[in-house]
Design an enzyme around this catalytic site. Sequence first.
Site, mmCIF file in Angstrom:
data_model
loop_
_atom_site.group_PDB
_atom_site.id
_atom_site.type_symbol
_atom_site.label_atom_id
_atom_site.label_comp_id
_atom_site.label_asym_id
_atom_site.label_seq_id
_atom_site.Cartn_x
_atom_site.Cartn_y
_atom_site.Cartn_z
ATOM 1 N N ARG A 153 17.169 -6.234 -14.774
ATOM 2 C CA ARG A 153 15.775 -6.332 -15.210
ATOM 3 C C ARG A 153 15.433 -7.774 -15.589
ATOM 4 O O ARG A 153 14.274 -8.178 -15.579
ATOM 5 C CB ARG A 153 15.500 -5.358 -16.368
ATOM 6 N N TYR B 130 -10.332 -4.299 -5.135
ATOM 7 C CA TYR B 130 -9.521 -3.107 -4.849
ATOM 8 C C TYR B 130 -9.798 -2.023 -5.905
ATOM 9 O O TYR B 130 -9.881 -2.330 -7.096
ATOM 10 C CB TYR B 130 -8.048 -3.536 -4.865
ATOM 11 N N ASP C 126 -6.855 -12.115 -5.533
ATOM 12 C CA ASP C 126 -6.062 -11.152 -4.772
ATOM 13 C C ASP C 126 -6.127 -11.571 -3.301
ATOM 14 O O ASP C 126 -7.180 -11.515 -2.678
ATOM 15 C CB ASP C 126 -6.626 -9.731 -4.978
ATOM 16 N N LYS D 224 1.591 -4.276 1.631
ATOM 17 C CA LYS D 224 0.715 -4.306 2.804
ATOM 18 C C LYS D 224 1.330 -5.217 3.884
ATOM 19 O O LYS D 224 2.367 -4.905 4.414
ATOM 20 C CB LYS D 224 -0.685 -4.750 2.380
HETATM 21 C C1 LIG Z 1 -2.866 -2.027 -2.210
HETATM 22 C C2 LIG Z 1 -3.585 -3.089 -2.942
HETATM 23 C C3 LIG Z 1 -3.300 -3.374 -4.286
HETATM 24 C C4 LIG Z 1 -2.307 -2.569 -5.085
HETATM 25 O O1 LIG Z 1 -1.011 -2.725 -4.617
HETATM 26 P P1 LIG Z 1 0.162 -1.616 -4.715
HETATM 27 O O2 LIG Z 1 1.304 -2.279 -4.057
HETATM 28 O O3 LIG Z 1 -0.345 -0.396 -4.018
HETATM 29 O O4 LIG Z 1 0.376 -1.354 -6.165
HETATM 30 C C5 LIG Z 1 -3.987 -4.421 -4.882
HETATM 31 N N1 LIG Z 1 -4.897 -5.146 -4.203
HETATM 32 C C6 LIG Z 1 -5.200 -4.890 -2.922
HETATM 33 C C7 LIG Z 1 -6.208 -5.725 -2.225
HETATM 34 C C8 LIG Z 1 -4.555 -3.872 -2.235
HETATM 35 O O5 LIG Z 1 -4.868 -3.613 -0.964
#
Ligand SMILES: *Cc1c(COP(=O)(O)O)cnc(C)c1O
Length: 391
Positions: free
Chosen positions: A63, A117, A182, A207
């Site tokens: 951790r 998101y 983001d 993603k």
């Molecule tokens: C999927 C997503 C998230 C969240 O990510 P996780 O890995 O599902 O927790 C945040 N921002 C965007 C733009 C996303 O597509």
Amino acid sequence: MSSIDTQAIHAGRDDLRALGVHVPPIDLSTTYPITDVDSGGEAYEQITAGERGDGAATMVYQRLWNPNFDRFERAVAALEGAQEAVSFASGMAAWSAALLATVAAGKPHVVAVRPIYGGTDHLLATGLLGTQVTWATPETVAASITPATGLVVLETPANPTLDLLDIEAIAAQAGDVPVIVDNTFATPILQNPIRHGATLVVHSATKSIGGHGDLLGGVVASDSEWAVRLRSVRVLTGAVLHPKAAYDLHRGLQTLPVRVRAAQAGAQAVAAWLAAHPGVSRVFYPGLEDPSGLVGTQQRGPGSTMAFAVRGGYAAAATVASQCQLITHAVSLGGVDSLIQHPAAITHRPVPAEARPGADILRLSIGLEDPADLIADLDQALAAAARPLSA
Ligand SMILES: *Cc1c(COP(=O)(O)O)cnc(C)c1O
């Protein structure tokens, strides 16, 4: 410095030659031997305070530190042009750490530009982590800042409408307040927000970086000062990336440039076809229409995700989503296979009605299939939506 394509292949691998290996070994240790109590205690204190663990006498415990997440982080930092990066178990864990770090610094107020998101919107709207949010437009960021503001939150391209925001213009309004972007949709291949004045960059590595729909991960790229704060949050809250996932994400970065560009070429073809289809009233894709003028400058290409509005409203959009055969009706994006989903009903469900995408809108993430096959699939799904209900 070498190009981003070369860095994608080699970054975070500088120690391999000395180890005598060609690919990173996966270190699954949850705990690490301590040679003596004094040096072990010192290492524990340093790492829990957010210092790096690679130079410590012992890594102590998974951790606190792990060589696989360290390598992945070094590679992300190189691709984003950041001093450091800190990885997490998911994109939302990455967002949570950034928000907790600002609350811990006594700056719990956040200015956020919608749309973002759905999960991030929900997290900010509930104030679960002790933040208070002011929702802003790109024009009202400066006016929304108070002495308690710790972060300006934005996402570009926005989810799901693919609107592009001018990071430099918003950073100028934010002044001394750090901007966090983001960058999940654009990926480090198409956009590097730190070069445009952002202080922090978040990715859902689930993603495009992972790219195969088989793991969850998140990462924040930042300066070293923020990296220390993020690591100390990570140590305390425990949302660490698993070493095997870190290995896979690090490997995913190697093919990211070619995957991003190939999917983008397919997306351009599919978007042009959708725009000419009589059953589609609008396509949201910066490769077709870019009122921001930021494609080619801030963002090196339009990417592989789009949205489109189906004539016939919710019922027609819902039919298209469920009638797709080759394209999977599922959330997520940025993988090798194409996915379609209904944001208002699914990913943006927690978003208040006035900020929610239209009921006629579908989001489409293009993968690496032949675009002609994707078009054929969309054609039959749109035809099904246009057919009058049979008796
Ligand atoms: C999927 C997503 C998230 C969240 O990510 P996780 O890995 O599902 O927790 C945040 N921002 C965007 C733009 C996303 O597509």
